[in-house]
Write an enzyme that holds these catalytic residues in place. Sequence first.
Site, PDB file in Angstrom:
ATOM      1  N   ASP A 193       3.774  -3.602  -0.960  1.00 46.54           N
ATOM      2  CA  ASP A 193       3.625  -2.403  -0.141  1.00 46.54           C
ATOM      3  C   ASP A 193       2.708  -1.405  -0.834  1.00 46.54           C
ATOM      4  OD1 ASP A 193       5.396  -3.494   1.649  1.00 46.54           O
ATOM      5  OD2 ASP A 193       7.130  -2.394   0.884  1.00 46.54           O
ATOM      6  N   LYS A 194       2.082  -0.551  -0.063  1.00 42.76           N
ATOM      7  CA  LYS A 194       1.136   0.421  -0.610  1.00 42.76           C
ATOM      8  C   LYS A 194       1.754   1.258  -1.720  1.00 42.76           C
ATOM      9  CE  LYS A 194      -1.834   4.320   0.717  1.00 42.76           C
ATOM     10  NZ  LYS A 194      -2.312   5.188   1.829  1.00 42.76           N
TER      11      LYS A 194
END
Length: 374
Positions: A193-194
């Site tokens: 995930d970012k």
Amino acid sequence: MPSKHMLPKGKRRQTVKPEYRATRDVEPAPAPVIPVLELENEGEGSLRSFSVPPEAAGLRLDQYLAQAIADISRSRVQLLIDHGQVRVNGEAAKAKMKLQGREEVVIEGTPHPPPLHAFPEDISLTIVYEDEFLAVIDKPAGMMVHAGAGVAAPGEEADERNHGTLVNALLYHFNKLSQVGGELRPGIVHRLDKQTSGLIVVAKDDVTHRKLSEMFAARELEKTYLALVHGSVSRDNVTISLPIGRDLVRRIRMTTRRSLESEGVRPAVSHVKVLERISSEIYGRFTVVEVKIETGRTHQIRVHLQSLGHPVVGDTLYGAPHRVGQAPNSRSLDRNFLHAARLAFQHPRTRKAVAFEAPLPSQLAELLGVLRAG
């Protein structure tokens, strides 16, 4: 001159106390659940028609379509509407149109955002390991792995969506990457995930990419994460085996509350081990956990920990507060306290056992120190 927000003369002594008392302790009515459409024949030139259900009355057209059509964002819906590909009761529609229910909607084709192009960009990378076949990178929080397929904002160049990603940095630092994942995802075998930091392995050639993909599918790689969660996890070891699918109300989230038989819902298994429990008079209770995952579903660790009632610190999407502790001593974290700390596997080409570790980023280590001291 009287304010335009003032009540008319003669009504300024009125009170809202009766209305307040009448609604106090009354749960607000739940938002209506919009049925998900099962549309077929998607593709160039296809026509899909359906009736708007009564539950959608009062919603904007773009809001309804984004909730009703699986795996499509509101910006994609607006793109369809802006290009004249959506008609309501036979006429071209606007995104802000308020629905009454039972309208006939026709969608033609699929949304076509401006094309994205992966390109090299001089971005610093922490390369933990590299050989002729693969590389292991310590990805910082805040960096997307590859460009998304979302629509560019008004006035934004299409390529702006592809700046600052891990792919940009990889293309700059390495001469060759695998192409199995397509033009936008060269070398990318798996993702983080970012706002999650830590180890990610990338493939330099197609053979290595396919072998790594097979190893991920067979669960032959050991991925270990560190997380800080709110509250005190009661059991020292917990295995969470809950299926994960898209939240049908808030589509940017995943959920464990849909049955495995539902479309798009997949099994997921996470093993949680308590490493430390923290009780701070200033900031509250927290638990440091180690998580090993058997599957790699979108937001898996975050949504599984939330299902225990212990959201990851900083993860406001899944219920964590925006700040830790009470003012004036509260602290904030602009990322998730989730870090891919260890990656171990058998090298797909040399067949040697390899293991890599990434230390906790300084921002997370600092917060942990503050909580321990408080």
